[in-house]
Design an enzyme around this catalytic site. Structure first.
Site, mmCIF file in Angstrom:
data_model
loop_
_atom_site.group_PDB
_atom_site.id
_atom_site.type_symbol
_atom_site.label_atom_id
_atom_site.label_comp_id
_atom_site.label_asym_id
_atom_site.label_seq_id
_atom_site.Cartn_x
_atom_site.Cartn_y
_atom_site.Cartn_z
ATOM 1 N N TYR A 136 0.822 -1.217 0.000
ATOM 2 C CA TYR A 136 0.000 0.000 0.000
ATOM 3 C C TYR A 136 0.852 1.262 0.000
ATOM 4 C CZ TYR A 136 -4.824 -1.537 0.791
ATOM 5 O OH TYR A 136 -6.093 -2.034 0.655
ATOM 6 N N LYS A 186 2.004 -15.244 2.764
ATOM 7 C CA LYS A 186 2.218 -16.000 1.518
ATOM 8 C C LYS A 186 3.696 -16.355 1.464
ATOM 9 C CE LYS A 186 0.730 -17.655 -2.441
ATOM 10 N NZ LYS A 186 -0.138 -18.843 -2.502
ATOM 11 N N ASP A 218 -4.164 -17.911 0.556
ATOM 12 C CA ASP A 218 -5.169 -18.546 -0.312
ATOM 13 C C ASP A 218 -5.959 -19.591 0.477
ATOM 14 O OD1 ASP A 218 -2.792 -20.000 -0.143
ATOM 15 O OD2 ASP A 218 -2.805 -20.670 -2.225
ATOM 16 N N ASP A 242 -6.956 -6.454 3.832
ATOM 17 C CA ASP A 242 -8.001 -5.746 3.088
ATOM 18 C C ASP A 242 -8.955 -6.761 2.453
ATOM 19 O OD1 ASP A 242 -9.309 -3.536 1.800
ATOM 20 O OD2 ASP A 242 -8.265 -4.102 -0.043
ATOM 21 N N ASP A 246 -12.995 -8.066 3.773
ATOM 22 C CA ASP A 246 -14.215 -8.025 2.954
ATOM 23 C C ASP A 246 -14.822 -9.417 2.815
ATOM 24 O OD1 ASP A 246 -14.008 -5.301 2.568
ATOM 25 O OD2 ASP A 246 -14.355 -5.392 0.411
HETATM 26 C C1 IPM Z 1 -10.601 -0.439 3.582
HETATM 27 C C2 IPM Z 1 -10.745 0.187 2.224
HETATM 28 C C3 IPM Z 1 -9.508 1.035 1.947
HETATM 29 C C4 IPM Z 1 -8.313 0.107 1.973
HETATM 30 C C5 IPM Z 1 -9.569 1.847 0.652
HETATM 31 C C6 IPM Z 1 -10.775 2.774 0.638
HETATM 32 C C7 IPM Z 1 -8.321 2.630 0.399
HETATM 33 O O1 IPM Z 1 -10.933 -0.779 1.261
HETATM 34 O O2 IPM Z 1 -10.538 0.304 4.585
HETATM 35 O O3 IPM Z 1 -10.551 -1.662 3.656
HETATM 36 O O4 IPM Z 1 -7.982 -0.506 0.948
HETATM 37 O O5 IPM Z 1 -7.693 -0.014 3.010
HETATM 38 MG MG MG Z 2 -11.106 -2.751 2.022
#
Ligand code: IPM
Ligand code: MG
Length: 352
Positions: A136, A186, A218, A242, A246
């Site tokens: 990042y 990884k 993975d 990240d 999700d």
């Molecule tokens: C999160 C979001 C951010 C990230 C984006 C908006 C930059 O996806 O907080 O997970 O990738 O960290």
């Molecule tokens: Mg995110």
């Protein structure tokens, strides 16, 4: 106790409003709120997604309540001016290196998960994601490839110091559960991950109560949805965290319920300085319609009380009120119900 409120874009203002009103209802004296612009709205008003005055306000606060950033109008801007830079800039500038993302399936909401209900009901984990390093924040750029075409590149790296400090956060967090930490990397492919794994192992030597395991990312992605009960705390880097966070939120069934805390090392007069945000985005499609579920933001405010103000009892009261509201059938649109933002906020306040 100074809170910088940064509502941001889309549904950010609606959900932060409800969270603040819950904080006020829980009976905290001495709360001073400051409002600042971030994201697309800040770009439109000040020409930058993270204006200097917002950053100063954030620095001077004891905690930050963040709504969401993201605005389709800004998609065409150069990267440094896009709304996302506001959150990345705050994390980096304020050294908020530890991101805590709890994910659990609430009783009675198993049917919202795409997982089989028996599996879904066992999902209750905490992702501890490193937030200020990795690919990042490494050098990045574009160059001409050997064949004459474009080539993008991003540098991934982790130092032992960065890994050690996030590992310690995960170990500490695991102590409030059953001490299980699974470090995800990884290491079969990446040098960065080899250093990560070796360093996490070393750090665990001085924490003999921690039950540490390691998993490739993975496989971890597969395990989170096939056998989530094996996880207590998942410790991982910025990029993998990240993606896995999700994934975990999708497994819960609604991102309208998931809170997060981003913490650094700095101690204020009240607790650990931190930024708190719902993990859902700005949801421009429903912005301004009073439809967004504010529960994730309300739960983020509860995390703020716990970590930045050491008010565990009040934090637990808010969490219990949200849980009771869910048990009583209060559902935002994301949960298949028709309770609007204000109705959900009011329902939580009534149950405090
Ligand atoms: C999160 C979001 C951010 C990230 C984006 C908006 C930059 O996806 O907080 O997970 O990738 O960290
Ligand atoms: Mg995110």
């Amino acid at each position: 106790m100074k809170i910088a409120v940064l509502p941001g874009d889309g549904i950010g203002p609606e959900v932060t409003r409800e969270a603040i009103s819950v904080l006020e209802s829980v009976g905290i004296a001495d709360l001073t709120l400051f409002d600042g612009d971030v994201g697309g709205i800040a770009y439109k008003r000040h020409g930058h997604p993270l204006p200097a005055e917002t950053l100063t306000m954030a620095r001077e606060a004891d905690a930050i309540l963040f709504g969401a950033v993201g605005d389709p109008d800004c998609d065409g801007l150069e990267r440094s001016l896009r709304p996302e830079q506001a959150i990345l800039g705050l994390r980096k500038e304020l050294d908020l290196f530890a991101n805590l993302r709890p994910a659990k399936v609430y009783k009675g909401l198993e049917h919202l998960s795409p997982l089989n209900p028996e599996i879904a009901s066992t999902l209750d984990l905490l992702i501890v994601r490193e937030l200020t390093g990795d690919v990042y924040f490494g050098d990045k750029g574009e160059r001409i490839a050997e064949d004459g075409g474009r080539e993008g590149w991003d540098m991934m790296s982790y130092s032992e110091t960065e890994v050690r400090r996030i590992a310690r956060v995960a170990f500490r967090a695991a102590r409030s559960g059953d001490c299980r930490v699974c470090s995800v990397d990884k290491a079969n492919v990446l040098e960065t991950s080899q250093v990560w794994r070796d360093t996490v192992k070393g750090a665990a030597d001085s924490h003999p109560d921690i039950d540490l395991s390691h998993m490739y990312v993975d496989n971890a992605a597969m395990q989170v949805i096939s056998n989530p009960s094996q996880f207590g705390v998942i410790l991982t880097g910025n990029l993998f965290g990240d993606i896995l966070s999700d994934l975990a939120s999708a497994a819960v069934g609604s991102i309208g319920l998931l809170a997060s805390a981003s913490l650094g090392d700095r101690q204020t007069a009240y607790g650990t300085f931190g930024l708190y945000e719902p993990i859902h985005g700005s949801a421009p499609d429903i912005a301004g319609q009073g439809k967004a579920n504010p529960m994730a933001c309300i739960l983020s405010a509860a995390m703020m009380l716990r970590h930045s103000f050491e008010m565990e009892a009040e934090a637990a009261r808010i969490e219990a009120a949200v849980e009771r509201a869910l048990a009583d059938g209060i559902r935002g649109g994301d949960l298949g119900g028709d309770h609007g933002t204000e109705a959900v906020g009011a329902a939580v306040r009534e149950r405090l």
